[in-house]
Design a protein around this motif. Sequence first.
Motif, PDB file in Angstrom:
ATOM      1  N   ARG A 117       1.907   1.799  -3.474  1.00  0.00           N
ATOM      2  CA  ARG A 117       0.786   2.315  -4.246  1.00  0.00           C
ATOM      3  C   ARG A 117       0.523   3.788  -3.939  1.00  0.00           C
ATOM      4  N   GLU A 118       0.644   4.130  -2.690  1.00  0.00           N
ATOM      5  CA  GLU A 118       0.427   5.521  -2.312  1.00  0.00           C
ATOM      6  C   GLU A 118       1.564   6.402  -2.839  1.00  0.00           C
ATOM      7  N   ALA A 138      -2.839   3.276  -7.534  1.00  0.00           N
ATOM      8  CA  ALA A 138      -3.689   3.108  -6.354  1.00  0.00           C
ATOM      9  C   ALA A 138      -5.073   2.565  -6.711  1.00  0.00           C
ATOM     10  N   HIS A 186      -6.261   0.562   6.127  1.00  0.00           N
ATOM     11  CA  HIS A 186      -5.497   1.553   5.366  1.00  0.00           C
ATOM     12  C   HIS A 186      -6.468   2.347   4.500  1.00  0.00           C
ATOM     13  N   VAL A 187      -6.223   3.635   4.401  1.00  0.00           N
ATOM     14  CA  VAL A 187      -7.154   4.505   3.675  1.00  0.00           C
ATOM     15  C   VAL A 187      -7.279   4.077   2.211  1.00  0.00           C
ATOM     16  N   LEU A 188      -6.195   3.516   1.669  1.00  0.00           N
ATOM     17  CA  LEU A 188      -6.249   3.102   0.273  1.00  0.00           C
ATOM     18  C   LEU A 188      -7.154   1.902   0.063  1.00  0.00           C
ATOM     19  N   SER A 189      -7.450   1.186   1.129  1.00  0.00           N
ATOM     20  CA  SER A 189      -8.278   0.002   0.956  1.00  0.00           C
ATOM     21  C   SER A 189      -9.768   0.331   1.074  1.00  0.00           C
ATOM     22  N   ALA A 246       1.359   6.980  -6.706  1.00  0.00           N
ATOM     23  CA  ALA A 246       0.037   7.281  -7.261  1.00  0.00           C
ATOM     24  C   ALA A 246       0.063   8.485  -8.198  1.00  0.00           C
ATOM     25  N   ARG A 294     -14.338   0.450  -5.012  1.00  0.00           N
ATOM     26  CA  ARG A 294     -12.931   0.085  -5.213  1.00  0.00           C
ATOM     27  C   ARG A 294     -12.902  -1.342  -5.730  1.00  0.00           C
ATOM     28  N   ALA A 341      -7.579   7.555  -1.034  1.00  0.00           N
ATOM     29  CA  ALA A 341      -7.096   8.726  -0.322  1.00  0.00           C
ATOM     30  C   ALA A 341      -7.866   9.955  -0.778  1.00  0.00           C
ATOM     31  N   ASP A 383       0.818  -1.215   0.000  1.00  0.00           N
ATOM     32  CA  ASP A 383       0.000   0.000   0.000  1.00  0.00           C
ATOM     33  C   ASP A 383       0.851   1.264   0.000  1.00  0.00           C
TER      34      ASP A 383
END
Lengths: 161, 775
Positions: free
Chosen positions: A130-131, B698, B433-436, A134, B638, B441, A127
Amino acid sequence: MKRVETECTLTVNGVDHAVSGLHPGESLLDTLRERCGLRGSKGACEEGECGSCTVLVDGEAVCSCLTMAAAVSGRSIVTVEGIGEAGAADLQDAFLRAGAVQCGFCTPGLIVAADALLTRNSSPSVDEVREGLAGNLCRCTGYGRIVEAVLDTASQRREQP
Amino acid sequence: MTTTSTSERREVTAIAGGVGEPVLRPDGGAKVDGSFEFSSDRSVDGELWAVTVRSPHPRARILNVDVSAAVALPGVAAVITADDVPGVNGFGLIASDQPVFAVDEVRFVGEPVAAVAATDAETCARAAELVVVTYEVLEPLLDAERAIDGTFEPIHPDGNLIRHQRIVRGDSDFVGEVIVEGTYEIGMQDQAFLGLEAAVAVPDADGAGVELLVATQWLHEDRRQIATCLGVDEERVKLTLGGVGGAFGGREDISLQVHVSLLALVTGRPVRAAYSRSESFIGHVHRHPAAIWMRHHADRDGTLRKVEARFVLDGGAYASTSSAVLINAVTHAQGPYRCENAVVDGYAVRTNHLPCGAMRGFGVVQACFAHERQMDRLAAACDMDPVDLRLLNAMETGDHLITGQRVENVAPVARCIRETMALPLPEPETEDHVLSLPGGAGLTADGSVVRGVGMAVSIKNLMYSEGFDDYSTARCVVRDGRVALKFATAEVGQGFVTIAMQIARTELGLADVDFESIDTAVGSAGSTSASRQTWMSGGAVVEACRGVVGQILDQVATDRELDRDGLRIEGEWVTADGVPVVMVAEAVAGHLFEFTAEYHHPETTELDEYGQGDCHTAFAFTAHRAVVDVDPDLGLLRVVQIATAQDVGRALNPLSVVGQIEGGVAQGLGLAVMEEIIQTNGVIRNASFTDYLIPTIADMPPVVISLVEEPDPRAPLGAKGVGEPPCISVTPAIVAAVDDALRKAGRRVSPLTRVPIRPQDIALAGEGSTATVGS
Ligand code: FES
Ligand code: FES
């Protein structure tokens, strides 16, 4: 009134380039490509959305399309042409081996951005990769191999520091 | 290598780096160190820059074009308009209906009216503003239905209907026990390759011809069209492939090629041009937006009996490949399922929207979205599991399309479905996690996230159709033990150069393979499109290498007085009746061998008025399963995982195949959830990466892949094309997964019917559906 700089010296990959005749507000990307002859950095949007133009300025990844050349005079700039010597040869190799390169247009910016990410965080999670990446678009690969290349590099570096 | 050392290890093993291995790209080193030259990286001494002046109106009469102020600007070398086109002022892949520069009338926002060459890009931009075009604005044709019903005056001399095709098969009056019906909408997608259009044209020595470096998909077809517009023989136009930053169909048509070539001839100087991102959005063709109605008839047990459909593809202002896209769409209406009865009508129409043409999937993306949504409806109506329904109807080798064509290829549809569904599902999200979260984000999703699962399957034709005599050319030269391959196959990032190298190693038993420049100095390779280059140019390389192999074996037979018939190349050895006699490298030393081959695929036929005929060359099949998390209140989603099993025939390079699959999935995901060119009154509203979103790292979930390898006896080396299949059924699979989540959340009864899915389609579930469900 602010003076418009028309000349400056850019230190790119350790080499000084004295450039003159800059257009007002000329971007670092244009200067690198058209005046310094360094065409490794790419432009795919010129508005900060794609990351193809990513370079390091004093170690920090920036979009060179949004950075004025005159504003980074005297600072240390690293582009894809110099990133291998600057310690990212393993990352370049990992991109190739993982299949993270297809057309390769995104690759210079991604390698520079990934190098900056690994400098900030030597053990990123999926993650976090990925962040961290991005801001770099790739239209060919779907990113799976890119994630793998970055994680491979991180783990290799941990094994052989 | 000495004779002693070779005779010590007379073991026949496969050559390293040959077919089937995950060999690395030969151009990869240059691509990771920044030295690879893209077409936008080439500059030539004394070059001028060029820029295009474009129409601001979707439809207007040109009353006057005044270039005098632009010409007078210091630094401007030339300003050209329609009056300066020396040859035919028209180009196009199928019909030459698109002017190099508009004459009398402009037909879309962005249509070229003039072009400027000047000393630098800034001067070009200023000069472009000084070109004064006086327009009389006309009412644009924006409703595709009005192009069909004839209620709008022709907006082009060729008329408003580009093509109509009907397919009637079996019993057109058949009525099924179960009937489901829906209307589906697919938005206009952009190829959004990262490397923007760029070219450099250099006039040749006597100024009558031009050499063009350009990023394209089909050098020889570009050459034909350029020469026609310039009014010169094709031999006077030489094309070299510049480094290509992705293509996906968007480089199959002419964009800036004629403009820069003509400016080079007019000025007598090299001319360089590069589009900006916003210009690229209007400067190449797009995926056709489509409106599709379908009605499926089935027995109560789910057996598909009849498909009825009506396709309307908005081709925009010029024909491009619309007629071929239409044929792909209508002939794939049944999907990868047996179905003996069909009534299908398809229309490709002209409007004053942006022109549409080739994009990865080419008409089948649109058809697949509709037929897979229908299969989900049918499953619901029959109270069946959607997977079981598809397995029940899955096509096999020997089954027929609704065109009457028998599917001769390996057709592992059921296996693709089973293998896809057997791939592991993702673990439930544990990490916070915020991405999940849906929205990722910057956006938030509350606790009520619901997970859904959906699947879909596709059939995709490979290569060209409708009687087109498609071929590819390759030359193989062996000199001093090194192989040099020459072809005009556009390497656009897909990795043809890698597999060409692998093929040469395996066929010849020689390790060192080089490439010559990719240009028009050899015969055509056809287009890098339609998933055709592995098969077609791969086939040409195979045949060229085999021609050389024959020569090598003749040589060995003569030199060593061996029976020619028993000689073969196996691994790195020449063998006689299976016994190694000499290493190939040794056998070829000091000799020169050369062979040029042209590979043609089996003939196809045109469709008759009932849409019957063997119009396609070959087929490949793919299944996708999608897992999504949806926030039904905020309308966010998502994609959590994509699983796919793809019928690849044989993976010549597994690393490249995985790359094609993951990249294709990303584009199909983009169409499902975010990518759409929006036009209001014919004006594009989102010509930038700020407003036209493509998936970022992402947005991309893990892609779990199973390669279904059943070598196709009809394909050279058994390998099917893998470029388009991965981007087709992933879109309806994602939409089905969102439906599943919404059902679980108790939000929606009627299925989602359009892509991309917008937040309101989720959050206002059930309120905006245009579809009706039959009994
Ligand atoms: S060119 Fe700089 S971000 Fe796209
Ligand atoms: S490899 Fe083509 S854009 Fe990333």
